[in-house]
Design a protein around this motif. Structure first.
Motif, PDB file in Angstrom:
ATOM      1  N   LEU A   3       0.833  -1.236  -0.192  1.00 22.17           N
ATOM      2  CA  LEU A   3      -0.194  -0.174   0.151  1.00 22.17           C
ATOM      3  C   LEU A   3       0.849   1.148  -0.166  1.00 22.17           C
ATOM      4  CD1 LEU A   3      -2.712   1.499   0.195  1.00 22.17           C
ATOM      5  CD2 LEU A   3      -2.413   1.103   2.701  1.00 22.17           C
ATOM      6  N   ASP A   4       0.831   1.968  -1.162  1.00 19.49           N
ATOM      7  CA  ASP A   4       1.555   3.233  -1.080  1.00 19.49           C
ATOM      8  C   ASP A   4       0.683   4.456  -0.746  1.00 19.49           C
ATOM      9  OD1 ASP A   4       4.013   4.497  -2.132  1.00 19.49           O
ATOM     10  OD2 ASP A   4       2.832   5.572  -3.667  1.00 19.49           O
ATOM     11  N   VAL A   5       1.147   5.130   0.038  1.00 19.34           N
ATOM     12  CA  VAL A   5       0.211   6.517   0.483  1.00 19.34           C
ATOM     13  C   VAL A   5       1.187   7.858  -0.128  1.00 19.34           C
ATOM     14  CG1 VAL A   5      -0.719   7.459   2.475  1.00 19.34           C
ATOM     15  CG2 VAL A   5      -0.615   5.146   2.353  1.00 19.34           C
ATOM     16  N   HIS A  45       9.459  -3.556  10.634  1.00 17.45           N
ATOM     17  CA  HIS A  45      10.561  -2.944  10.421  1.00 17.45           C
ATOM     18  C   HIS A  45      10.223  -1.540   9.837  1.00 17.45           C
ATOM     19  CE1 HIS A  45      13.155  -6.847   9.791  1.00 17.45           C
ATOM     20  NE2 HIS A  45      12.883  -6.525  11.092  1.00 17.45           N
ATOM     21  N   PHE A  46      11.011  -0.519  10.391  1.00 18.94           N
ATOM     22  CA  PHE A  46      10.492   0.791  10.026  1.00 18.94           C
ATOM     23  C   PHE A  46      11.759   1.522   9.229  1.00 18.94           C
ATOM     24  CE2 PHE A  46      10.493   5.476  10.881  1.00 18.94           C
ATOM     25  CZ  PHE A  46       9.487   5.843   9.877  1.00 18.94           C
ATOM     26  N   VAL A  47      11.645   1.863   7.956  1.00 17.81           N
ATOM     27  CA  VAL A  47      12.729   2.233   7.277  1.00 17.81           C
ATOM     28  C   VAL A  47      12.545   3.484   6.690  1.00 17.81           C
ATOM     29  CG1 VAL A  47      14.374   1.782   5.213  1.00 17.81           C
ATOM     30  CG2 VAL A  47      13.644  -0.140   6.646  1.00 17.81           C
ATOM     31  N   VAL A  48      13.475   4.617   6.748  1.00 17.52           N
ATOM     32  CA  VAL A  48      13.243   5.745   5.949  1.00 17.52           C
ATOM     33  C   VAL A  48      14.349   6.022   5.162  1.00 17.52           C
ATOM     34  CG1 VAL A  48      13.423   8.544   6.373  1.00 17.52           C
ATOM     35  CG2 VAL A  48      12.149   7.036   7.856  1.00 17.52           C
ATOM     36  N   TYR A  49      14.286   6.283   3.872  1.00 13.67           N
ATOM     37  CA  TYR A  49      15.430   6.194   2.990  1.00 13.67           C
ATOM     38  C   TYR A  49      15.180   7.532   2.083  1.00 13.67           C
ATOM     39  CZ  TYR A  49      19.385   4.528   0.312  1.00 13.67           C
ATOM     40  OH  TYR A  49      20.532   4.013  -0.405  1.00 13.67           O
ATOM     41  N   ARG A  50      16.312   8.385   2.089  1.00 17.00           N
ATOM     42  CA  ARG A  50      15.872   9.956   1.278  1.00 17.00           C
ATOM     43  C   ARG A  50      16.402   9.689   0.109  1.00 17.00           C
ATOM     44  NH1 ARG A  50      18.940  14.175   5.069  1.00 17.00           N
ATOM     45  NH2 ARG A  50      20.311  12.310   5.080  1.00 17.00           N
ATOM     46  N   ALA A  62       9.264   6.611   3.695  1.00 17.94           N
ATOM     47  CA  ALA A  62       9.220   5.956   4.818  1.00 17.94           C
ATOM     48  C   ALA A  62       8.468   4.579   4.396  1.00 17.94           C
ATOM     49  CB  ALA A  62       8.478   6.446   5.816  1.00 17.94           C
ATOM     50  N   MET A  63       8.874   3.380   5.037  1.00 11.94           N
ATOM     51  CA  MET A  63       8.533   2.209   4.572  1.00 11.94           C
ATOM     52  C   MET A  63       8.181   1.431   6.207  1.00 11.94           C
ATOM     53  SD  MET A  63      11.010   1.098   1.791  1.00 11.94           S
ATOM     54  CE  MET A  63      12.376   2.515   2.017  1.00 11.94           C
ATOM     55  N   VAL A  64       7.140   0.809   6.137  1.00 13.02           N
ATOM     56  CA  VAL A  64       6.853   0.078   7.146  1.00 13.02           C
ATOM     57  C   VAL A  64       6.550  -1.706   6.656  1.00 13.02           C
ATOM     58  CG1 VAL A  64       4.869  -0.592   9.061  1.00 13.02           C
ATOM     59  CG2 VAL A  64       5.532   1.888   8.494  1.00 13.02           C
ATOM     60  N   VAL A  65       7.521  -2.403   7.011  1.00 15.10           N
ATOM     61  CA  VAL A  65       7.740  -3.561   6.612  1.00 15.10           C
ATOM     62  C   VAL A  65       7.096  -4.727   7.437  1.00 15.10           C
ATOM     63  CG1 VAL A  65       8.982  -5.330   5.270  1.00 15.10           C
ATOM     64  CG2 VAL A  65       9.539  -2.703   5.061  1.00 15.10           C
ATOM     65  N   PHE A  69       2.526  -7.545   4.504  1.00 16.58           N
ATOM     66  CA  PHE A  69       2.301  -6.265   3.674  1.00 16.58           C
ATOM     67  C   PHE A  69       3.524  -5.272   3.969  1.00 16.58           C
ATOM     68  CE2 PHE A  69       0.043  -5.835   7.761  1.00 16.58           C
ATOM     69  CZ  PHE A  69       0.317  -4.420   8.032  1.00 16.58           C
ATOM     70  N   VAL A  70       3.482  -4.273   3.129  1.00 20.12           N
ATOM     71  CA  VAL A  70       4.316  -3.138   3.181  1.00 20.12           C
ATOM     72  C   VAL A  70       3.706  -1.585   2.796  1.00 20.12           C
ATOM     73  CG1 VAL A  70       6.505  -2.126   1.986  1.00 20.12           C
ATOM     74  CG2 VAL A  70       6.456  -4.633   2.139  1.00 20.12           C
ATOM     75  N   LEU A  71       3.940  -0.816   3.771  1.00 20.74           N
ATOM     76  CA  LEU A  71       3.419   0.408   3.560  1.00 20.74           C
ATOM     77  C   LEU A  71       4.493   1.384   3.219  1.00 20.74           C
ATOM     78  CD1 LEU A  71       0.924   0.436   6.753  1.00 20.74           C
ATOM     79  CD2 LEU A  71       0.321  -0.332   4.382  1.00 20.74           C
ATOM     80  N   THR A  72       4.274   2.312   2.273  1.00 18.70           N
ATOM     81  CA  THR A  72       5.107   3.230   2.040  1.00 18.70           C
ATOM     82  C   THR A  72       4.506   4.697   1.998  1.00 18.70           C
ATOM     83  OG1 THR A  72       4.627   2.850  -0.303  1.00 18.70           O
ATOM     84  CG2 THR A  72       6.720   1.863   0.592  1.00 18.70           C
TER      85      THR A  72
END
Length: 256
Positions: A3-5, A45-50, A62-65, A69-72
């Protein structure tokens, strides 16, 4: 599923947090512009990549894995990276949460690599121009040097923290193939850091050459002024006695 927000508001994030079990601190990090980071929070896992835009500004994703599922979460300026990731995932045989993370990280790292190549080309142009300066180009080269240095500094800031994020992901990933792919991303980041250091050295040398040329020109100007003053001093030393004598004997007074 993935799911991409895009451009989530605070009420929307609160609802998503309740539905998907996202920690309030994670929600706060998503809504704020934080640096690159990775955290292990309960069951995800919570990942932030610029990423980087055309103006060298940071655009975080920002990614919630979780396991299923994966949320971005990101702004509209990084939509292009997501679309490219969707195209790459469509061509893959098997897709998992780590696959989504890898494809996004790899795409954003490739964009940084292209930006680094552009900056390196500008640095080389500045280095070449410094050695063949004309009087009209001096101000232009100084301005270009400042702009390139600012873009290089922006890239330095963007790369800060990224290797640590990728290394942490490699430790969390059990699959050897995915770890190998993340290692490739890490190699690209290391190459970019080396390129940044090299460009900074070239800019420092170009600035030193520029200041050296200015010093030489000032020295030549001082020598020319000194020679001109000496010539006029000699002329003055010759003319003053002559003027004194002619003035003395040219006065309209009776001479005994």
């Amino acid at each position: 599923f993935w799911l991409d927000v895009v451009d989530a508001t605070k009420p929307e994030m609160d609802r998503l947090a309740r539905v998907f079990g996202i920690h309030p601190l994670t929600v706060e990090d998503i809504l704020e512009d934080t640096g690159d980071k990775i955290e292990e929070v309960s069951d995800y896992h919570f990942v932030v990549y610029r990423a980087v835009d055309a103006e060298m500004a940071a655009c975080p994703i920002a990614m919630v894995v979780k396991r299923r599922f994966v949320l971005t979460f990101h702004g509209r300026t990084t939509t292009e990276h997501v679309e490219q990731a969707v195209d790459r995932l469509a061509a893959m045989a098997e897709i998992g949460g780590q696959s989504v993370v890898y494809v996004l990280l790899d795409g954003m790292t490739d964009a940084l690599t292209m930006a680094m190549r552009t900056v390196a080309l500008e640095v080389d142009q500045v280095d070449e121009l410094v050695m063949v300066l004309s009087p009209l180009e001096k101000a232009d080269v100084l301005q270009r040097t400042g702009l390139v240095r600012r873009r290089l500094l922006a890239l330095w800031r963007l790369m800060h923290g990224k290797p640590e994020v990728v290394r942490a992901l490699m430790r969390m990933t059990p699959d050897l193939d995915e770890r190998h792919l993340l290692g490739d991303v890490l190699d690209h980041l290391g190459a970019m850091q080396s390129a940044c250091a090299h460009c900074d050295m070239v800019l420092a040398r170009a600035h030193s050459n520029y200041m050296g040329q200015i010093s030489l020109e000032l020295g030549d100007a001082c020598v020319g002024t000194t020679v001109f003053s000496s010539q006029w001093l000699v002329i003055t030393a010759i003319l003053l006695p002559i003027q004194f004598v002619t003035g003395l004997f040219g006065m309209n007074v009776p001479v005994p």
